[in-house]
Design an enzyme around this catalytic site. Structure first.
Site, PDB file in Angstrom:
ATOM      1  N   HIS A 386     -14.275  -3.071   6.942  1.00 22.72           N
ATOM      2  CA  HIS A 386     -13.356  -2.084   7.506  1.00 22.72           C
ATOM      3  C   HIS A 386     -12.831  -2.403   8.902  1.00 22.72           C
ATOM      4  CE1 HIS A 386     -11.333   1.666   7.244  1.00 22.72           C
ATOM      5  NE2 HIS A 386     -12.240   2.321   6.559  1.00 22.72           N
ATOM      6  N   TYR A 500     -15.581  15.349   7.853  1.00 21.68           N
ATOM      7  CA  TYR A 500     -14.674  14.374   8.466  1.00 21.68           C
ATOM      8  C   TYR A 500     -13.788  13.803   7.374  1.00 21.68           C
ATOM      9  CZ  TYR A 500     -13.487   9.928  10.901  1.00 21.68           C
ATOM     10  OH  TYR A 500     -12.848   8.850  11.483  1.00 21.68           O
ATOM     11  N   SER A 502     -10.472  11.188   6.993  1.00 24.89           N
ATOM     12  CA  SER A 502      -9.621  10.252   7.714  1.00 24.89           C
ATOM     13  C   SER A 502      -8.167  10.413   7.303  1.00 24.89           C
ATOM     14  CB  SER A 502     -10.089   8.823   7.434  1.00 24.89           C
ATOM     15  OG  SER A 502      -9.317   7.893   8.158  1.00 24.89           O
ATOM     16  N   THR A 513      -6.330   5.555  12.588  1.00 27.73           N
ATOM     17  CA  THR A 513      -6.552   6.812  11.875  1.00 27.73           C
ATOM     18  C   THR A 513      -6.756   7.947  12.879  1.00 27.73           C
ATOM     19  OG1 THR A 513      -8.958   6.500  11.769  1.00 27.73           O
ATOM     20  CG2 THR A 513      -7.658   5.675   9.903  1.00 27.73           C
TER      21      THR A 513
END
Length: 572
Positions: A386, A500, A502, A513
């Site tokens: 990532h 959460y 994104s 993001t």
């Protein structure tokens, strides 16, 4: 006599029906080789040939705005409302007010000044790369998500060899189109009928790059940042002390293939940069699947599952263990991507998901920008590291790959591998290990097994509730999914939970993001209506409350996409 055959997914030049004549001496068949011969170089090599260069809009993209400090504080407090008591919220509000007037004000002014100096990028770029690359935790299950493909709608194309070969061919076509900036730019069309047209493309391509975004905006089309695409291929994350390094070699022509913990490479492009014959790719993959190379006693791939400090130290030792190791590591690092061929014949969703997410770490190289994984029966997924980028680039590749490989297949069940000596072309990488490395691998393997064993995974499939039904009741499918999370938590514990989600800020130069905080006073209200004792809410009340959840969630998502959340601002 004759028959008429239709070739599904054939290129435009072959979409017309082909006549296959049969006589007393047998039939003449159109093979994949003849199909390839009939295609032009452009049709073979390029997935797209955009008239607008891929990176045409990069220079003129708007910059990610720094939110106002008072709005950030307000949004933060608003997100806490459904999570804490009134007394706790009041105390937090006092702390936030002091922060806003003192150190928060100073930090905000410093950030604004820095942002004015760094006009070439966004204020989040440096801190966000540091967040990933300085993290010493293992990348697996921390920074390596996966996305699974649907099966090819044609069952006969779902065997591992054929599907892998077609996915590699489509990847090479995507890769070459991107290398030569012929891949369509990533553009969000607010009104596709007006902007997703040839006239729009003719207009914006004539504009200087410094003005091109404004021309697109005039059409209500919004180009997205494509800077991350430069690390999609030929890229890897290299472990270093304190902060890892992102490495990319855009000149490399080879593919990395892993099977049974062994590494193999072969070129998918020739010296002129053109894709090699697809039948050669098929032959080389067939060879790799046929060789009986034993699983290494100490598989090197396991080291990419370790914490980054352990792996950084081991990598240095690997370089010192033998001169040949450095050359072979460079081949791993620079490969177009990592194709993983697994030997497990998995069918159940949970074992398959566990395999795509982490497996046993043996037949994986988690440092690569992405791994294209295929199970024994041809089920496929992309697992990506990532730090180099977010979902925009990966999802574009993922969608284009599936579409091209299933509708424009270059190889078919009747395709015959090229007559090449793959044993001389395919290179197996052989690393030299010393006792320290062997012990480190053994410890890393044990630690990885313990960590993955602690992860529970399950799923629930609903056929009665879907996107169409949600939209029928004017409810956003994503907001409904987030509401389900809150309902489950509230039913179990009697409390809401902070979550959460994104949201991409790719509408801005070097945007990454922003966070959507889906737990809101609106979701809290639905939880109380459904599960709180004494609730007398009617069906109409609940339906209206759920629609309100959708409205609030959509507003939060729009704000986040425009860089108007609070998480990234406070993060910096």
């Amino acid at each position: 006599m004759h028959r008429v055959l239709k070739f599904e997914g054939a290129a435009p030049t072959l979409k017309a029906s082909l006549r296959v004549y049969a006589g007393n001496k047998g039939e003449f068949h159109w093979t994949a080789a003849k199909r390839a011969t009939a295609l032009s170089d452009e049709e073979r090599n390029y997935l797209q040939r955009s008239s607008v260069p891929s990176y045409h809009f990069q220079k003129s993209l708007p910059r990610l705005p720094v939110p106002k400090l008072e709005k950030t504080c307000e949004r933060f407090l608003q997100s806490l409302t459904p999570l804490v008591s009134a007394e706790q919220h009041a105390k937090t509000a006092e702390v936030v007010a002091r922060f806003q007037q003192n150190e928060g004000k100073e930090l905000h002014e410093e950030l604004v000044a820095q942002n004015k100096r760094d006009k070439h990028t966004s204020y989040i770029t440096g801190p966000w790369f540091d967040m990933y690359l300085k993290d010493r935790r293992p990348v697996v299950m921390t920074h390596s998500p996966f996305i699974a493909f649907q099966d090819d709608p044609r069952p006969e194309y779902n065997n591992q060899l054929l599907r892998a070969a077609n996915l590699v061919v489509s990847s090479a076509r995507f890769m070459k189109s991107l290398r030569e900036e012929l891949l369509d730019p990533e553009v969000f069309h607010l009104n596709p009928k007006a902007s997703d047209t040839d006239s729009f493309r003719r207009f914006v391509r004539r504009l200087p790059q410094s003005l091109s975004w404004y021309g697109a905006y005039w059409y209500k089309a919004f180009p997205l940042d494509m800077s991350q695409y430069r690390h999609l291929f030929n890229s890897t994350r290299i472990p270093r002390p304190e902060r890892d390094e992102l490495y990319c070699d855009p000149t490399a022509q080879h593919l990395l293939v892993m099977r049974n913990g062994n590494f193999y490479i072969f070129n998918i492009f020739d010296r002129d940069g053109n894709m090699v014959d697809e039948r050669e790719i098929l032959a080389h993959l067939q060879y790799i699947l046929s060789v009986d190379d034993p699983r290494p006693s100490h598989p090197l791939g396991v080291l990419t599952t370790a914490d980054r400090d352990t792996w950084a130290k081991a990598r240095m030792q690997l370089l010192n263990a033998a001169p040949s190791n450095e050359t072979q590591l460079k081949l791993l690092d620079s490969a177009a991507f990592c194709l993983v061929l697994d030997d497990e014949d998995l069918t159940d969703p949970i074992p398959l998901a566990r395999s795509f997410l982490f497996s046993d770490g043996v037949n994986r190289w988690f440092d690569k920008s992405f791994q294209l994984i295929l199970s024994k029966r041809g089920t496929a997924a992309v697992n990506f590291e990532h730090s180099w980028g977010d979902g925009v680039a990966v999802m574009r590749y993922f969608k284009e790959l599936y579409k091209d490989s299933t509708t424009n297949s270059f190889l078919h069940p009747q395709s015959v591998p090229a007559k090449v000596d793959s044993a001389k072309v395919v290179q197996k990488l052989d690393f030299k290990l010393d006792p320290y490395l062997e012990e480190t691998i053994s410890k890393a393997s044990k630690a990885f097994d313990e960590r993955t064993a602690s992860l529970d995974m399950n799923y629930c499939e609903s056929t009665e509730l879907n996107k169409s039904i949600a939209k029928q009741y004017k409810i956003g499918p994503d907001s409904l999914m987030q509401l389900v999370v809150q309902l489950a938590q509230y039913r179990l514990t009697g409390k809401c939970v902070g979550t959460y989600e994104s949201c991409s800020t790719a509408a801005f130069k070097h945007g990454r993001t922003e966070t959507v905080r889906p737990c809101t006073t609106a979701t809290h209200a639905v939880c109380k209506q459904l599960f709180e004792k004494g609730s007398n809410a009617t069906v109409q009340d609940i339906q209206g409350a759920i629609q309100e959840c959708s409205r609030v969630h959509n507003e939060l998502t729009k704000n986040a996409a425009m860089g108007q959340g609070f998480d990234r601002h406070l993060f910096t």
